[in-house]
Write an enzyme that holds these catalytic residues in place. Structure first.
Site, PDB file in Angstrom:
ATOM      1  N   LYS A 163       0.840  -1.212   0.000  1.00 40.23           N
ATOM      2  CA  LYS A 163       0.000   0.000   0.000  1.00 40.23           C
ATOM      3  C   LYS A 163       0.867   1.252   0.000  1.00 40.23           C
ATOM      4  CE  LYS A 163      -3.836  -2.360   2.226  1.00 40.23           C
ATOM      5  NZ  LYS A 163      -4.441  -2.776   3.513  1.00 40.23           N
ATOM      6  N   GLN A 172      -4.418  -1.215   9.628  1.00 40.49           N
ATOM      7  CA  GLN A 172      -4.379  -2.564   9.078  1.00 40.49           C
ATOM      8  C   GLN A 172      -5.029  -3.559  10.049  1.00 40.49           C
ATOM      9  OE1 GLN A 172      -3.164  -3.389   5.905  1.00 40.49           O
ATOM     10  NE2 GLN A 172      -4.071  -5.366   6.369  1.00 40.49           N
ATOM     11  N   ASP A 191     -10.872   3.299   4.261  1.00 33.34           N
ATOM     12  CA  ASP A 191     -11.313   1.896   4.202  1.00 33.34           C
ATOM     13  C   ASP A 191     -12.836   1.815   4.107  1.00 33.34           C
ATOM     14  OD1 ASP A 191      -9.441  -0.104   4.022  1.00 33.34           O
ATOM     15  OD2 ASP A 191      -9.011  -0.178   6.180  1.00 33.34           O
TER      16      ASP A 191
END
Ligand code: NAP
Length: 290
Positions: free
Chosen positions: A55, A99, A122
């Protein structure tokens, strides 16, 4: 020889990443803003470390700023929440991603709810979940957003299709259903308690498999000509002792029947990162407009 069109997620993701990079240049030129993505990793889970590296690299490749925060596994929840509060307040951070999974002593719900919804790239914050469900402008979760783009790459108008999603997680299945409803599909969500899953899937013009069970969906379950999007990704060891990645769909069988199908790897996976970049640009653009 497969009958189905193989949907090239890698190429489609590459195109999206180029579009995002162009959008980043426009934003810099027009407003002097460089989008920034902060990625927070707690603990040393090897798979998570790889995701975070991927990422971060994709972020800088797109011309954005990447801020990595690696915290030890024993980090207490208040310390993580304090970092989120700091990132919420920073002007150079437009997107925040924590994460998952987090270590067991940290409640992921508290952490997700602490992120400013405007920076929730997200799309897991209840505000974005609610906005998506009510048809308002939202930061939508990356993996299901990528699935929609892949399905539309073979059929631009999904309206009226019978869509069956296998899996009802907050990360994939549920937001997938909202996104396909917004595309005017007739949506069914199947899960572990669904009766006669094979016949439910056989109705589908569009199947999205997000289960995490290697090759569970057989070719005989697929309606001829259907679009099959395989979210699952698992490493298995075959009879010859070699390890390889497979999805939730028995690819060789399904590709004989489907109209189009995503491979694993090279299907949904690359789209998730590309959609994360797109969300970060969207968040930075919203701040520029505010
Ligand atoms: P998850 O949270 O474990 O959810 C799995 C879902 O599958 C649950 O809703 C579960 O039903 C359902 N399920 C389990 N066994 C079933 C069965 N026998 N029949 C029907 N449904 C069944 O998983 P997830 O996070 O959604 O991820 C699913 C897969 O996608 C995993 O392989 C994951 O690695 C992969 N993934 C890939 C990406 C990517 O970028 N490529 C991103 C995210 C996830 P219940 O709710 O009834 O338990």
């Amino acid at each position: 020889m497969s009958r189905a069109t193989i949907i090239d997620g890698k190429a489609i993701a590459e195109t999206l990443r180029r579009e995002v990079a162009a959008g980043v240049s426009d934003l810099k030129r027009a407003h002097g803003i460089v989008p920034g993505l902060a990625v927070v990793l707690v603990g040393g889970d090897p798979a998570s470390q790889v995701y975070v590296r991927t990422k971060s690299k994709a972020t800088t490749d797109a011309g954005m700023l990447s801020f990595e925060h690696k915290l030890p596994a024993e980090t207490a929840e208040p310390a993580l929440l304090a970092l989120i509060a700091e990132l919420n307040g920073r002007k150079d951070v437009h997107g925040i991603l924590v994460q998952l999974p987090l270590p067991k002593h940290i409640d992921a719900r508290h952490v997700i709810e602490a992120i400013d919804p405007a920076k929730d790239v997200d799309g897991f914050h209840p505000t974005n979940v609610g906005r998506l469900a009510s048809g308002a402008h939202a930061l939508a979760p990356c993996t299901p957003s990528g699935c929609v783009i892949l399905a539309k790459s073979v059929r631009n108008d999904l309206a009226g299709l019978e869509a069956v999603i296998i899996g009802r997680s907050n990360v994939v299945g549920k937001p997938m259903a909202q996104l396909l409803l917004a595309e005017n599909c007739t949506v069914t969500i199947a899960h572990s308690r669904t009766r006669d899953l094979a016949s439910v899937v056989r109705r589908a013009d569009l199947v999205v498999a997000a289960v995490g069970r290697p090759e569970m969906v057989r070719g005989s379950w697929i309606k001829p000509g259907a679009i099959v999007i395989d979210v699952g990704i698992q490493r298995i060891v075959s009879a010859d002792g070699k390890s390889h990645l497979v999805g939730d769909v028995a690819f060789d069988e399904a590709a004989q029947v489907a109209g189009a199908i995503t491979p694993v790897p090279g299907g949904v996976g690359p789209m998730t990162v590309a959609c994360l970049l797109r969300n970060t640009l969207q968040a930075a653009n919203a701040i520029a407009r505010a």
